[in-house]
Design an enzyme around this catalytic site. Sequence first.
Site, short mmCIF file in Angstrom:
data_model
loop_
_atom_site.label_atom_id
_atom_site.label_comp_id
_atom_site.label_asym_id
_atom_site.label_seq_id
_atom_site.Cartn_x
_atom_site.Cartn_y
_atom_site.Cartn_z
CE1 TYR A 47 24.59 10.58 21.56
CE2 TYR A 47 25.62 8.79 22.77
CZ TYR A 47 25.61 10.10 22.34
OH TYR A 47 26.66 10.94 22.68
CG ASP A 62 35.55 10.62 23.28
OD1 ASP A 62 35.89 11.37 22.35
OD2 ASP A 62 34.48 10.74 23.89
CG ASP A 90 29.58 13.08 20.56
OD1 ASP A 90 29.67 14.31 20.47
OD2 ASP A 90 30.24 12.41 21.38
CG ASP A 92 33.33 15.14 19.22
OD1 ASP A 92 33.04 14.51 20.26
OD2 ASP A 92 33.76 14.59 18.20
CG HIS A 117 25.52 15.69 21.89
ND1 HIS A 117 26.85 15.74 22.24
CD2 HIS A 117 25.19 14.37 21.89
CE1 HIS A 117 27.30 14.51 22.45
NE2 HIS A 117 26.31 13.67 22.22
CD GLU A 119 32.02 18.02 23.71
OE1 GLU A 119 33.22 17.82 23.96
OE2 GLU A 119 31.19 17.10 23.55
CB CYS A 127 35.29 10.54 27.55
SG CYS A 127 33.89 9.80 28.42
NE ARG A 164 29.35 16.67 26.61
CZ ARG A 164 30.08 15.59 26.38
NH1 ARG A 164 29.63 14.66 25.57
NH2 ARG A 164 31.26 15.45 26.95
CD GLU A 194 28.65 14.03 30.00
OE1 GLU A 194 27.64 13.56 30.56
OE2 GLU A 194 29.25 13.43 29.10
CG ASN A 217 25.98 10.74 28.48
OD1 ASN A 217 25.66 9.70 27.92
ND2 ASN A 217 27.22 11.20 28.47
#
Length: 302
Positions: A47, A62, A90, A92, A117, A119, A127, A164, A194, A217
């Site tokens: 990951y 982040d 990721d 974002d 992923h 989101e 984050c 996500r 999340e 996660n």
Amino acid sequence: MSSKEAPASAGAKLRQMLQEKDMIVAPGVYDGFSARIALEVGFDCLYMTGAGTVASKLGQPDLGLATLNDMREHAEMLANLDPSVPLIADADTGYGGPNMVARTVAQYHRAGVAALHIEDQIQTKRCGHLGGKAVVDVDTFAQRIGAAYQARSRLGSDIVIIARTDALQTHGFDEAMLRLQAAVQAGADVAFLEGVTTAEEAREACRLLAPVPVLLNMVEHGATPSWTPAEAKTLGFRIIIFPFASIGPAYKAMKDGLLKLKEEGRTGVDSEFTPKKLFTVVGLEQAIKVDAEAGGCLYDKV
């Protein structure tokens, strides 16, 4: 011409793993060295942590500071260290509207990434385990996932789309479920809730989203309780990622070594960690083999 079939894509391999394995465990890697160590240990999926990428590549928190180019470049390097091991990365928010989301999917696909992923946070994201998050409306989120799905279809790609939502903390459980269900309708292959806070919440989410695989996660000391892969499996999860698996221990080890150097004038590095050991971890044997197969002898005395 060789009759040998082309190797399966990274996305196809991950899809096969989802069919054959009850639980996929992917440790977070943040640079080439940490990825090589995870491969040496024998993990069959990796990951690419967004927080770790921003910290290592940019030296920044982040907070939505990384661009598509930052993330894609990093993902391409990681995915191609060993293409037989799928990389989940990721992505974002997808870095913009539908056209940018489509561009993101295309670039991650061409980089050899197995899954990404996307989101529902606003563009200036943070984050998922920090407070003060803000999310877009459900229609905008569904459009992001729909754009990703359409881009994948146009490319003839196997890349796995993970949706996500960060709405659990901002809007509550029911709204988060509504968003993930809308994302699945728009084409998501995997759901990612999340910031899960309780086992009851986790179990219910997996039940409501079944048969869609749900990703956990596992950020230690974040919003989610500390669960092992076996415990996550009993709750109904199918994938578990550990973003801090390498960067957390690395911080402690590096800081201890640097403090020792500052205070004592010595690093205290283990005697087994020679230059050759370092190079062996990051592919020395493969480099020697490539040179030899080409008829060279450049590394005979390494």
